[in-house]
Design an enzyme around this catalytic site. Structure first.
Site, mmCIF file in Angstrom:
data_model
loop_
_atom_site.group_PDB
_atom_site.id
_atom_site.type_symbol
_atom_site.label_atom_id
_atom_site.label_comp_id
_atom_site.label_asym_id
_atom_site.label_seq_id
_atom_site.Cartn_x
_atom_site.Cartn_y
_atom_site.Cartn_z
ATOM 1 N N HIS A 18 3.787 33.068 44.418
ATOM 2 C CA HIS A 18 2.574 33.763 43.966
ATOM 3 C C HIS A 18 2.799 35.257 44.123
ATOM 4 O O HIS A 18 2.554 35.836 45.178
ATOM 5 C CB HIS A 18 1.373 33.276 44.803
ATOM 6 C CG HIS A 18 0.043 33.815 44.362
ATOM 7 N ND1 HIS A 18 -1.140 33.166 44.620
ATOM 8 C CD2 HIS A 18 -0.297 34.939 43.686
ATOM 9 C CE1 HIS A 18 -2.155 33.859 44.132
ATOM 10 N NE2 HIS A 18 -1.667 34.956 43.568
ATOM 11 N N HIS A 20 2.435 38.772 41.585
ATOM 12 C CA HIS A 20 2.177 39.445 40.301
ATOM 13 C C HIS A 20 3.138 40.614 40.239
ATOM 14 O O HIS A 20 3.043 41.533 41.076
ATOM 15 C CB HIS A 20 0.740 39.946 40.241
ATOM 16 C CG HIS A 20 -0.279 38.849 40.409
ATOM 17 N ND1 HIS A 20 -0.901 38.235 39.359
ATOM 18 C CD2 HIS A 20 -0.766 38.244 41.537
ATOM 19 C CE1 HIS A 20 -1.740 37.307 39.811
ATOM 20 N NE2 HIS A 20 -1.671 37.292 41.135
ATOM 21 N N HIS A 198 -5.459 30.595 39.498
ATOM 22 C CA HIS A 198 -6.162 31.125 40.666
ATOM 23 C C HIS A 198 -7.510 30.393 40.739
ATOM 24 O O HIS A 198 -8.244 30.350 39.735
ATOM 25 C CB HIS A 198 -6.435 32.620 40.511
ATOM 26 C CG HIS A 198 -5.234 33.497 40.711
ATOM 27 N ND1 HIS A 198 -4.054 33.321 40.042
ATOM 28 C CD2 HIS A 198 -5.050 34.572 41.528
ATOM 29 C CE1 HIS A 198 -3.193 34.254 40.426
ATOM 30 N NE2 HIS A 198 -3.768 35.031 41.333
ATOM 31 N N GLU A 201 -10.474 31.704 45.252
ATOM 32 C CA GLU A 201 -10.178 32.959 45.969
ATOM 33 C C GLU A 201 -11.538 33.584 46.322
ATOM 34 O O GLU A 201 -11.865 33.754 47.499
ATOM 35 C CB GLU A 201 -9.344 33.890 45.085
ATOM 36 C CG GLU A 201 -8.981 35.218 45.745
ATOM 37 C CD GLU A 201 -8.217 36.169 44.816
ATOM 38 O OE1 GLU A 201 -8.250 35.958 43.579
ATOM 39 O OE2 GLU A 201 -7.599 37.130 45.333
ATOM 40 N N ASP A 279 1.302 38.035 46.730
ATOM 41 C CA ASP A 279 0.302 38.353 45.700
ATOM 42 C C ASP A 279 0.622 39.702 45.016
ATOM 43 O O ASP A 279 1.250 39.709 43.964
ATOM 44 C CB ASP A 279 -1.104 38.337 46.307
ATOM 45 C CG ASP A 279 -2.202 38.012 45.311
ATOM 46 O OD1 ASP A 279 -1.891 37.730 44.145
ATOM 47 O OD2 ASP A 279 -3.391 38.047 45.704
ATOM 48 N N ASP A 280 0.183 40.801 45.601
ATOM 49 C CA ASP A 280 0.408 42.149 45.035
ATOM 50 C C ASP A 280 0.881 43.053 46.177
ATOM 51 O O ASP A 280 0.102 43.874 46.692
ATOM 52 C CB ASP A 280 -0.905 42.685 44.446
ATOM 53 C CG ASP A 280 -1.440 41.780 43.360
ATOM 54 O OD1 ASP A 280 -0.911 41.825 42.236
ATOM 55 O OD2 ASP A 280 -2.370 40.998 43.642
HETATM 56 N N1 ADE Z 1 -4.325 39.723 39.565
HETATM 57 C C1 ADE Z 1 -3.468 40.263 40.446
HETATM 58 N N2 ADE Z 1 -3.768 39.846 41.679
HETATM 59 C C2 ADE Z 1 -4.821 39.004 41.583
HETATM 60 C C3 ADE Z 1 -5.579 38.250 42.496
HETATM 61 N N3 ADE Z 1 -5.334 38.255 43.806
HETATM 62 N N4 ADE Z 1 -6.614 37.524 42.030
HETATM 63 C C4 ADE Z 1 -6.896 37.518 40.730
HETATM 64 N N5 ADE Z 1 -6.212 38.206 39.826
HETATM 65 C C5 ADE Z 1 -5.175 38.946 40.235
HETATM 66 ZN ZN ZN Z 2 -2.787 36.386 42.625
#
Ligand code: ADE
Ligand code: ZN
Length: 339
Positions: A18, A20, A198, A201, A279-280
């Site tokens: 996971h 991005h 997703h 969340e 994630d990011d």
């Molecule tokens: N796009 C990038 N990170 C995300 C996240 N945590 N939840 C939803 N969309 C995303």
């Molecule tokens: Zn994500």
């Protein structure tokens, strides 16, 4: 941070499921691409960018994240972005990564689909040659956009079908339930693509049910709010559904108030197939190994639990059984070596 734990986690072979790729854009690289592409950005320094990464919820983050992605203009940018991520991931013990990208973020700015797709794919090939890290590419539909736009994206991907592993669903969750994309996901399944989404969340357990029942997902991204629904917990355990959980993301986006209260220990106790992911990472203050270390420090998770999640990451990857067996044997060899 305990240096023993940091060393142990960095050496532990793992997959990241996971991530991005646009969320791995570090502020330094944002400035570099902005300069190279002559794109104006509303920041004067790297410190100012980092100071802006103070989010109260998912939407707060998404607004900044989509603005940041505007500096990505050329195939070379995407190639370098991917390669930089893989270098960091390799240092964190990642042997295989399944990375997301958001084609609509780029096509809506006028970039041809090929710019992002070909740049990322060539970065992935270069990373495998340089670092020995294998990877797959998953395209995510932006759920705040409509079904028609998602179908257009699915059409655009046709020439790349042999190089795209699957489809996902991301962006603003609440108000955009999985049911909105049921027909798109059905078509993606017919095209032979894996399906992830997703869910849970910020959205309620009902969205997790929809992702399972209507989108027929092969893997669940996040899934935190499943823990509010006893029947759902049992179902996820029975179906051996892999969850790609992202602790530092959850902390930064206020999905949890404190890492010490993160649901992962309870998820593991209830038999869920949890994996840890970043994630990011450029926005949330840590790559995948940081997620293992900081979660373990905050919750007291044992090394056995960390190893279990590393095993889960290979078991939940979209690779064949021979590759899974090879990666799992590598974990065993590592444990035998470190004692
Ligand atoms: N796009 C990038 N990170 C995300 C996240 N945590 N939840 C939803 N969309 C995303
Ligand atoms: Zn994500």
């Amino acid at each position: 941070m305990s240096s023993d734990l940091v060393t142990f986690v960095a050496g532990l072979p793992k997959a990241e499921l996971h991530l991005h790729i646009e969320g791995s854009l570090e502020p330094e690289q944002m400035f570099e691409f902005a300069r190279r592409n002559r794109v104006a950005i509303p920041f004067d320094s790297v410190e100012q960018v980092r100071a802006a990464y103070d989010f109260s919820n998912l939407q707060d983050f998404l607004d900044i994240y989509y603005a940041g992605a505007d500096v990505l203009r050329t195939e070379q940018d995407f190639h370098e972005l991917a390669l930089a991520y893989f270098r960091r991931a390799a240092a964190d013990g990642v042997r295989h990564a399944e990375i997301f990208f958001d084609p609509q973020t780029h096509t809506d700015r006028g970039l041809p689909f090929a710019v992002a797709a070909d740049g990322l794919l060539s970065g992935m090939v270069a990373a495998e040659a340089e670092l020995g890290v294998s990877s797959k590419l998953i395209l995510c539909f932006l759920r705040h956009l409509d079904e028609e736009a998602a179908f257009a994206t699915l059409k655009a991907v046709e020439p790349w079908l042999d190089r795209i592993a699957g489809v996902g669903l991301d962006s603003s969750e609440v108000g955009h339930p999985p049911s909105k994309f049921q027909r798109v996901f059905a078509r993606a399944g017919e095209m032979g693509l894996k399906r992830v989404a997703h869910a849970g969340e910020e959205g309620p357990p009902a969205y997790v049910h929809e992702a399972l029942d209507l989108l027929r997902i092969d893997r669940m991204d996040h899934g935190n709010r499943s823990m509010e629904d006893e029947g759902l917990i049992r179902r996820l355990a029975d179906e051996r559904m892999t969850l790609t959980v992202c602790p530092l993301s959850n902390l930064k986006l206020c999905v949890v108030d404190d890492l010490a209260d993160h649901p992962v220990p309870e998820m593991l106790r209830r038999g869920l197939h949890v994996t840890l992911n970043s994630d990011d990472p450029a926005y949330f203050g840590g790559y995948v190994a940081d997620n293992y270390v900081r979660l373990a420090e905050a919750t007291g998770l044992s090394r056995e639990a960390l190893v279990q999640m590393a095993r889960n990451s290979f078991e939940g990857a979209f690779v064949d059984d021979a590759a899974k067996t090879r990666h799992l044997a590598e974990i065993d060899a590592y444990l035998a070596e470190v004692g």
